[in-house]
Design a protein around this motif. Sequence first.
Motif, mmCIF file in Angstrom:
data_model
loop_
_atom_site.group_PDB
_atom_site.id
_atom_site.type_symbol
_atom_site.label_atom_id
_atom_site.label_comp_id
_atom_site.label_asym_id
_atom_site.label_seq_id
_atom_site.Cartn_x
_atom_site.Cartn_y
_atom_site.Cartn_z
ATOM 1 N N TRP A 89 0.837 -1.214 0.000
ATOM 2 C CA TRP A 89 0.000 0.000 0.000
ATOM 3 C C TRP A 89 0.861 1.248 0.000
ATOM 4 O O TRP A 89 0.971 1.946 0.989
ATOM 5 N N THR A 90 1.462 1.531 -1.136
ATOM 6 C CA THR A 90 2.170 2.796 -1.322
ATOM 7 C C THR A 90 1.127 3.880 -1.549
ATOM 8 O O THR A 90 -0.027 3.572 -1.879
ATOM 9 N N PRO A 91 1.500 5.154 -1.422
ATOM 10 C CA PRO A 91 0.535 6.207 -1.744
ATOM 11 C C PRO A 91 -0.004 6.064 -3.168
ATOM 12 O O PRO A 91 -1.193 6.273 -3.403
ATOM 13 N N GLU A 92 0.855 5.668 -4.096
ATOM 14 C CA GLU A 92 0.406 5.515 -5.478
ATOM 15 C C GLU A 92 -0.604 4.365 -5.605
ATOM 16 O O GLU A 92 -1.616 4.489 -6.297
ATOM 17 N N GLN A 93 -0.349 3.250 -4.933
ATOM 18 C CA GLN A 93 -1.267 2.105 -4.997
ATOM 19 C C GLN A 93 -2.592 2.450 -4.325
ATOM 20 O O GLN A 93 -3.660 2.114 -4.828
ATOM 21 N N LEU A 94 -2.518 3.132 -3.183
ATOM 22 C CA LEU A 94 -3.750 3.555 -2.508
ATOM 23 C C LEU A 94 -4.535 4.527 -3.381
ATOM 24 O O LEU A 94 -5.761 4.453 -3.459
ATOM 25 N N HIS A 95 -3.844 5.433 -4.049
ATOM 26 C CA HIS A 95 -4.506 6.393 -4.936
ATOM 27 C C HIS A 95 -5.249 5.651 -6.044
ATOM 28 O O HIS A 95 -6.421 5.925 -6.310
ATOM 29 N N THR A 96 -4.575 4.706 -6.667
ATOM 30 C CA THR A 96 -5.205 3.929 -7.736
ATOM 31 C C THR A 96 -6.413 3.158 -7.211
ATOM 32 O O THR A 96 -7.477 3.151 -7.829
ATOM 33 N N TYR A 97 -6.241 2.538 -6.062
ATOM 34 C CA TYR A 97 -7.315 1.699 -5.495
ATOM 35 C C TYR A 97 -8.513 2.525 -5.069
ATOM 36 O O TYR A 97 -9.651 2.173 -5.335
ATOM 37 N N LEU A 98 -8.251 3.641 -4.394
ATOM 38 C CA LEU A 98 -9.340 4.429 -3.807
ATOM 39 C C LEU A 98 -10.005 5.387 -4.789
ATOM 40 O O LEU A 98 -11.055 5.927 -4.486
ATOM 41 N N SER A 99 -9.418 5.600 -5.949
ATOM 42 C CA SER A 99 -9.993 6.553 -6.895
ATOM 43 C C SER A 99 -11.002 5.913 -7.838
ATOM 44 O O SER A 99 -11.521 6.574 -8.723
ATOM 45 N N GLN A 100 -11.280 4.640 -7.650
ATOM 46 C CA GLN A 100 -12.250 3.956 -8.507
ATOM 47 C C GLN A 100 -13.004 2.926 -7.666
ATOM 48 O O GLN A 100 -12.604 2.643 -6.544
ATOM 49 N N PRO A 101 -14.085 2.384 -8.210
ATOM 50 C CA PRO A 101 -14.789 1.356 -7.439
ATOM 51 C C PRO A 101 -13.840 0.212 -7.083
ATOM 52 O O PRO A 101 -13.066 -0.259 -7.914
ATOM 53 N N ALA A 102 -13.913 -0.216 -5.831
ATOM 54 C CA ALA A 102 -12.993 -1.247 -5.344
ATOM 55 C C ALA A 102 -13.080 -2.516 -6.182
ATOM 56 O O ALA A 102 -12.068 -3.153 -6.460
ATOM 57 N N LYS A 103 -14.278 -2.889 -6.573
ATOM 58 C CA LYS A 103 -14.431 -4.126 -7.344
ATOM 59 C C LYS A 103 -13.848 -4.001 -8.746
ATOM 60 O O LYS A 103 -13.538 -4.996 -9.377
ATOM 61 N N GLN A 104 -13.668 -2.772 -9.218
ATOM 62 C CA GLN A 104 -12.995 -2.563 -10.503
ATOM 63 C C GLN A 104 -11.482 -2.584 -10.300
ATOM 64 O O GLN A 104 -10.745 -3.136 -11.108
ATOM 65 N N ALA A 105 -11.017 -1.978 -9.200
ATOM 66 C CA ALA A 105 -9.583 -1.914 -8.932
ATOM 67 C C ALA A 105 -9.017 -3.283 -8.584
ATOM 68 O O ALA A 105 -7.869 -3.584 -8.901
ATOM 69 N N ASN A 106 -9.827 -4.108 -7.922
ATOM 70 C CA ASN A 106 -9.355 -5.423 -7.504
ATOM 71 C C ASN A 106 -10.548 -6.381 -7.501
ATOM 72 O O ASN A 106 -11.161 -6.615 -6.455
ATOM 73 N N PRO A 107 -10.907 -6.918 -8.674
ATOM 74 C CA PRO A 107 -12.048 -7.833 -8.740
ATOM 75 C C PRO A 107 -11.899 -8.964 -7.719
ATOM 76 O O PRO A 107 -10.823 -9.532 -7.567
#
Length: 133
Positions: A89-107
């Motif tokens: 959970w780097t800031p970049e990974q958190l940004h990617t994960y939290l900026s879109q629906p969770a189920k899209q970021a990580n099905p």
Amino acid sequence: MTDSFLSRFGRPLAVLGLLVGWLLASPLVIAGDVTAGADVFKAECAECHAAKEGRNKKGPSLFGVVGRKAGSIGDYDYSDAVRNSGWTWTPEQLHTYLSQPAKQANPGTKMKYDGLTNAKDLDDLLSYLGSLH
């Protein structure tokens, strides 16, 4: 520049430059406002996540989340999707994960979240999460 200027200010300026460079390169430096991020956390995350160490709710504690390997809290039952993501959970990974629906970021994740699309709120939240350690 004269020799006396360099001898007087050169070393402190070099140390300051190294410090600024280290801070800018640090994964914990995020441009948002920590206090505003705490408010975003309360509005967006606190129903499912705690900011306190060792306190899991529907979701795992987010204490120390920045820099932590995904799925690594031993007493939380993560989805296979998170456990097997291989993410940190780097800031970049958190940004990617939290900026879109969770189920899209990580099905396959159990997290039900539609994403945080306001860039300032996201920066503030990431700053707050980075302060939890």
